[in-house]
Design an enzyme around this catalytic site. Structure first.
Site, short mmCIF file in Angstrom:
data_model
loop_
_atom_site.label_atom_id
_atom_site.label_comp_id
_atom_site.label_asym_id
_atom_site.label_seq_id
_atom_site.Cartn_x
_atom_site.Cartn_y
_atom_site.Cartn_z
N ASP A 49 0.84 -1.20 0.11
CA ASP A 49 -0.08 0.03 -0.16
C ASP A 49 0.84 1.35 -0.02
O ASP A 49 0.39 2.58 -0.13
CB ASP A 49 -1.05 -0.03 1.32
CG ASP A 49 -0.27 0.01 2.57
OD1 ASP A 49 0.69 -0.32 2.60
OD2 ASP A 49 -1.13 -0.02 3.44
N SER A 50 2.35 1.09 0.13
CA SER A 50 3.20 2.00 -0.26
C SER A 50 2.85 2.80 -1.60
O SER A 50 3.13 3.82 -1.85
CB SER A 50 4.54 1.54 -0.12
OG SER A 50 4.75 0.47 -0.77
N ASP A 88 -1.05 -6.08 -0.35
CA ASP A 88 -1.31 -5.42 0.84
C ASP A 88 -3.03 -5.45 0.92
O ASP A 88 -3.53 -4.80 0.20
CB ASP A 88 -0.89 -4.25 1.09
CG ASP A 88 0.50 -4.26 1.94
OD1 ASP A 88 0.66 -5.09 2.70
OD2 ASP A 88 1.22 -3.08 1.95
N LYS A 118 -1.35 -9.49 2.62
CA LYS A 118 -0.50 -9.07 3.78
C LYS A 118 -1.45 -8.11 4.55
O LYS A 118 -1.98 -7.28 3.83
CB LYS A 118 0.57 -8.38 3.46
CG LYS A 118 1.47 -8.02 4.59
CD LYS A 118 3.13 -7.59 4.21
CE LYS A 118 3.26 -6.14 3.67
NZ LYS A 118 2.76 -5.17 4.37
N GLU A 186 9.30 -4.43 10.34
CA GLU A 186 9.43 -3.00 9.70
C GLU A 186 10.24 -2.16 11.10
O GLU A 186 9.44 -2.29 12.18
CB GLU A 186 8.42 -2.58 9.11
CG GLU A 186 8.75 -1.15 8.74
CD GLU A 186 7.80 -0.51 7.70
OE1 GLU A 186 6.86 -1.47 7.41
OE2 GLU A 186 8.10 0.63 7.21
O1 KIV Z 1 3.54 -1.15 1.99
C1 KIV Z 1 4.66 -1.66 1.63
O2 KIV Z 1 5.50 -1.40 0.81
C2 KIV Z 1 5.14 -2.49 2.67
C3 KIV Z 1 6.57 -2.93 2.52
C4 KIV Z 1 7.51 -2.14 2.26
C5 KIV Z 1 6.85 -3.79 3.85
O3 KIV Z 1 4.23 -2.79 3.38
#
Ligand code: KIV
Length: 277
Positions: A49-50, A88, A118, A186
Site C-alpha cells: 500500500d506504499s 497488501d 499481507k 519493519e
Molecule cells: O507497503 C509496503 O510497501 C510495505 C513494505 C515495504 C513492507 O508494506
C-alpha cells in the site's frame, strides 16, 4: 474486473519452506514492466500500500483504497510468471472483523490473481489470520512499525526498543501460531529482529530490521533511487534513476526549446523510397 488465470511457480508453502535455507528476496512493485524485471530475481513481489505514497503522492498509506490495490495488483500480476504475488490489504479493509477481512481478501485475490494477502498487526490480528488461513487465504503478517497505525504510534519511529520489544515479539509469535506463512518486521532493532527470527517457525522478512532475518524487502522506488524526497536509514540506493530521469527530462525540454528535437531521423518524408532490387 477479473484477473488472468496464470499462476506463479512460487507459492506460500515454498516461502515457508525457505526458512533457515536461502534468504528470501522481495521488492515492492506497482506496474507490469517493473514486475517483469523482478520476476526472475525475486521470490515474492509485494504490491504494497506504499503505492499510495510512492505513485499517488499521498502523505501516508491511510488513503489507499481497495480499487487502487486492485488496479496495481492486476497490473503486477500480468508481469509475473515465476515470483509469488502478495498484495497488501489497505487500511480499513480488514480490521473490523474476520468476515470483513475474508470478503476483502477474497476480492483482492479474485480480481488481481494475487496468491496471498499481507495485513498489519500482531496479537490483535491473530484471530483474523486464523480465520483467513482456515478458508484458503495465505496471509503474510506485518509487525513492528505498521504504517497504517502512524496516528497511534506517533510517527514512523523505530518500534520495540528496550521493554517494548516484548510486545513486538509476542505479536510475531501470535501471527505465526495463527498460521501466517511469513511475517514482515519493519523498523525494529537488529537484536530484536534476530530474537524474533529465532523464536518463530515462519520466515521473517526484514525492512529496517536485520541481515539475520530470513528475507528482505524494500520499496523498489527507494532502492532504485527514483524516490528522492528523502532516504530512510534502512534504504540502500542501488541506482540513481531519479537523478537520471530528471536530467533526461531537462535535456528534452532544452532541445524542444532550441528546435533541436525532433531531428531529421525522427520525422517522416512525404514519400517512402522504393525498395531496391
Ligand atoms: O507497503 C509496503 O510497501 C510495505 C513494505 C515495504 C513492507 O508494506
Amino acid at each position: 474486473m477479473s484477473a488472468t488465470s496464470q499462476t506463479s511457480v512460487i507459492t506460500a508453502s515454498d516461502i515457508l519452506a525457505q526458512k533457515g535455507k536461502a534468504p528470501i528476496v522481495s521488492l515492492t512493485a506497482y506496474t507490469t514492466p517493473m514486475a517483469q524485471m523482478m520476476d526472475q530475481h525475486c521470490d515474492f513481489v509485494l504490491v504494497g500500500d506504499s503505492v499510495g505514497m510512492v505513485l499517488h503522492g499521498l502523505s501516508s498509506t491511510l488513503g489507499v483504497t481497495m480499487e487502487m490495490m486492485i488496479l496495481h495488483g492486476a497490473a503486477v500480476a500480468r508481469g509475473l510468471s515465476r515470483a509469488m504475488l502478495v498484495i497488501d490489504m489497505p487500511f480499513g479493509s480488514y480490521e473490523e472483523s474476520p468476515d470483513q477481512a475474508f470478503r476483502n481478501a477474497a476480492r483482492l485475490m479474485r480480481e488481481t490473481n494475487a496468491a496471498a494477502v499481507k495485513l498489519e498487526g500482531g496479537v490483535e490480528m491473530a484471530a483474523t489470520i486464523r480465520f483467513l488461513v482456515a478458508r484458503g487465504i495465505p496471509v503474510m503478517a506485518h509487525v513492528g512499525l505498521t504504517p497504517q497505525s502512524i496516528n497511534t504510534l506517533g510517527g514512523y519511529k523505530v518500534q520495540g526498543r528496550d521493554a517494548a520489544g516484548a510486545a513486538v515479539l509476542a505479536g510475531a509469535q501470535a501471527v505465526a501460531e495463527a498460521g501466517a506463512f511469513a511475517v514482515v518486521l519493519e523498523k525494529v532493532p537488529q537484536s530484536l529482529a534476530d530474537e524474533i527470527t529465532a523464536a518463530v517457525a515462519i520466515p521473517t522478512i526484514g525492512i529496517g530490521a536485520s541481515a539475520g532475518c530470513d528475507g528482505q524487502v524494500l520499496v523498489v522506488d527507494d532502492m532504485l533511487g527514483l524516490f528522492t524526497a528523502f532516504k530512510p536509514k534502512f534504504v540502500k540506493r542501488y541506482g540513481t534513476l531519479g537523478v537520471d530521469a530528471e536530467a533526461a527530462i531537462a535535456a528534452y525540454a532544452a532541445e524542444v526549446r532550441a528546435r533541436a528535437f525532433p531531428a531529421a531521423e525522427h520525422v517522416f518524408a512525404d514519400q517512402t523510397t522504393p525498395a531496391k532490387g
